[in-house]
Enzyme design. Structure first.
Site, PDB file in Angstrom:
ATOM      1  CE  LYS A 145      -3.931   0.360   0.131  1.00 35.20           C
ATOM      2  NZ  LYS A 145      -4.932   0.359  -0.979  1.00 35.20           N
ATOM      3  CB  ILE A 171     -13.407   1.395   6.351  1.00 35.48           C
ATOM      4  CG1 ILE A 171     -12.172   2.124   5.791  1.00 35.48           C
ATOM      5  CG2 ILE A 171     -14.677   2.079   5.879  1.00 35.48           C
ATOM      6  CD1 ILE A 171     -12.074   2.070   4.264  1.00 35.48           C
TER       7      ILE A 171
HETATM    8  P1  NAD Z   1     -13.104  -4.562  -0.884  1.00 39.29           P
HETATM    9  O1  NAD Z   1     -12.405  -5.877  -1.011  1.00 39.29           O
HETATM   10  O2  NAD Z   1     -14.505  -4.557  -0.389  1.00 39.29           O
HETATM   11  O3  NAD Z   1     -13.080  -3.819  -2.290  1.00 39.29           O
HETATM   12  C1  NAD Z   1     -11.990  -3.907  -3.168  1.00 39.29           C
HETATM   13  C2  NAD Z   1     -12.518  -4.065  -4.579  1.00 39.29           C
HETATM   14  O4  NAD Z   1     -11.383  -4.145  -5.462  1.00 39.29           O
HETATM   15  C3  NAD Z   1     -13.333  -5.357  -4.790  1.00 39.29           C
HETATM   16  O5  NAD Z   1     -14.559  -5.068  -5.438  1.00 39.29           O
HETATM   17  C4  NAD Z   1     -12.441  -6.230  -5.666  1.00 39.29           C
HETATM   18  O6  NAD Z   1     -13.161  -7.073  -6.551  1.00 39.29           O
HETATM   19  C5  NAD Z   1     -11.624  -5.173  -6.414  1.00 39.29           C
HETATM   20  N1  NAD Z   1     -10.345  -5.712  -6.885  1.00 39.29           N
HETATM   21  C6  NAD Z   1      -9.415  -6.373  -6.139  1.00 39.29           C
HETATM   22  N2  NAD Z   1      -8.398  -6.759  -6.910  1.00 39.29           N
HETATM   23  C7  NAD Z   1      -8.666  -6.324  -8.163  1.00 39.29           C
HETATM   24  C8  NAD Z   1      -7.981  -6.422  -9.409  1.00 39.29           C
HETATM   25  N3  NAD Z   1      -6.832  -7.083  -9.517  1.00 39.29           N
HETATM   26  N4  NAD Z   1      -8.537  -5.839 -10.491  1.00 39.29           N
HETATM   27  C9  NAD Z   1      -9.742  -5.196 -10.402  1.00 39.29           C
HETATM   28  N5  NAD Z   1     -10.435  -5.078  -9.241  1.00 39.29           N
HETATM   29  C10 NAD Z   1      -9.908  -5.649  -8.146  1.00 39.29           C
HETATM   30  O7  NAD Z   1     -12.158  -3.652   0.017  1.00 39.29           O
HETATM   31  P2  NAD Z   1     -12.512  -2.318   0.839  1.00 39.29           P
HETATM   32  O8  NAD Z   1     -12.593  -2.677   2.268  1.00 39.29           O
HETATM   33  O9  NAD Z   1     -13.633  -1.599   0.182  1.00 39.29           O
HETATM   34  O10 NAD Z   1     -11.163  -1.496   0.631  1.00 39.29           O
HETATM   35  C11 NAD Z   1     -11.074  -0.500  -0.364  1.00 39.29           C
HETATM   36  C12 NAD Z   1      -9.725   0.182  -0.261  1.00 39.29           C
HETATM   37  O11 NAD Z   1      -9.568   0.785   1.026  1.00 39.29           O
HETATM   38  C13 NAD Z   1      -8.519  -0.736  -0.443  1.00 39.29           C
HETATM   39  O12 NAD Z   1      -7.572  -0.071  -1.241  1.00 39.29           O
HETATM   40  C14 NAD Z   1      -7.981  -0.922   0.966  1.00 39.29           C
HETATM   41  O13 NAD Z   1      -6.585  -1.153   0.966  1.00 39.29           O
HETATM   42  C15 NAD Z   1      -8.324   0.424   1.580  1.00 39.29           C
HETATM   43  N6  NAD Z   1      -8.501   0.388   3.029  1.00 39.29           N
HETATM   44  C16 NAD Z   1      -9.478  -0.410   3.568  1.00 39.29           C
HETATM   45  C17 NAD Z   1      -9.669  -0.406   4.952  1.00 39.29           C
HETATM   46  C18 NAD Z   1     -10.776  -1.229   5.574  1.00 39.29           C
HETATM   47  O14 NAD Z   1     -10.862  -1.239   6.804  1.00 39.29           O
HETATM   48  N7  NAD Z   1     -11.627  -1.876   4.805  1.00 39.29           N
HETATM   49  C19 NAD Z   1      -8.840   0.369   5.773  1.00 39.29           C
HETATM   50  C20 NAD Z   1      -7.855   1.175   5.179  1.00 39.29           C
HETATM   51  C21 NAD Z   1      -7.702   1.172   3.803  1.00 39.29           C
END
Ligand code: NAD
Length: 243
Positions: A145, A171
């Site tokens: 990241k 989140i």
């Molecule tokens: P999530 O898994 O619900 O969503 C991620 C999406 O990315 C999914 O729909 C997945 O299909 C898509 N994806 C993954 N790999 C892919 C690829 N190779 N090509 C195309 N699409 C792809 O995750 P989230 O919880 O919504 O997280 C979203 C972002 O927030 C991420 O970048 C994560 O690192 C960041 N983040 C999340 C949290 C948390 O607590 N959820 C905290 C800090 C940062």
């Protein structure tokens, strides 16, 4: 003038909130790029593909005529093989940047994570955006990241592309399929009888709507001469809670 938005990872937890918020405020040109479709809206054009393949993402950026790309995609924390984190978070993010530059996209907002400054050992209290990356990252998620974030920030200004990164902490909110289900599972299995430490450790949680809003604000504020361009922003709900 309003933008043409492409939300990468727009079928995921946060990405979907970003899409819905864009639609709610009346945006007419909203597209999604994701590896798997989960939502079927008339108003949203969906492009299926894998971020790790340049042609997939380049196709979507070109065909959607994107002027603002919001990149939220990443493998789940802890849930994927190490190589996948490198392929998606680093190589994939590089593909996004290269395609944005090649197609003259104006804005790129990257979803980073507060964990990019955490080494897993030293406590972080009252961090701000000047807190450096650790010399040794805690794990492959944090490391990739951080690398993705750095690539995005370094790309600011290339062929007119304006970039910034949003760093949420954990989140929470409706449609979360990660933390709440896991916490409920722990409770259901009666695994809550032990406590490590004295319960004084704090963790920062951010409500998903606030995180999505931060992405829209970031995109809105990316314009020539804007102080937002080339910067990272920690997103928080203000009050940390016991972990
Ligand atoms: P999530 O898994 O619900 O969503 C991620 C999406 O990315 C999914 O729909 C997945 O299909 C898509 N994806 C993954 N790999 C892919 C690829 N190779 N090509 C195309 N699409 C792809 O995750 P989230 O919880 O919504 O997280 C979203 C972002 O927030 C991420 O970048 C994560 O690192 C960041 N983040 C999340 C949290 C948390 O607590 N959820 C905290 C800090 C940062």
């Amino acid at each position: 003038m309003s933008d043409n938005y492409l939300v990468i990872g727009g079928e995921g937890f946060l990405g979907r909130w970003v899409v819905e918020m864009l639609l709610k405020r009346g945006e007419k040109n909203v597209s999604v790029f994701d590896i798997a479709q989960r939502y079927f809206d008339k108003e949203v054009t969906y492009y299926e593909g894998n971020l790790s393949n340049y042609n997939d993402i380049d196709d979507a950026i070109r065909k959607s005529n994107a002027t603002s790309v919001i990149h939220t995609a990443s493998p789940h924390y802890g849930g994927a093989p190490k190589e996948l984190f490198w392929k998606v978070n680093v190589d994939g993010t590089k593909n996004v940047i290269d395609s944005c530059v090649a197609n003259g996209v104006k804005k790129l907002v990257y979803t980073s994570s507060s964990s990019v400054i955490y080494d897993g050992i030293n406590e972080i209290i009252n961090a701000d955006e000047t807190t450096p990356y650790p010399e040794i990252p805690m794990d492959v998620y944090n490391e990739t990241k951080a690398k993705g974030e750095r690539l995005v920030i370094e790309a600011n200004g290339t062929n007119g592309l304006l970039t910034c990164a949003v760093r949420p902490s954990s989140i929470f909110g409706p449609n979360d399929k990660q933390f709440l289900p896991a916490a409920l599972n722990v409770m259901r299995q009666g695994q809550t009888k032990f406590q490590i430490g004295d319960n004084s450790n704090l963790i920062d949680w951010t409500y998903v709507e606030n995180v999505a809003h931060a992405h829209l604000l970031a995109s809105d504020k990316l314009f020539d001469g804007s102080p937002v361009a080339g910067e990272v922003f920690i997103i928080t709900n203000d009050t940390p809670v016991p972990f």
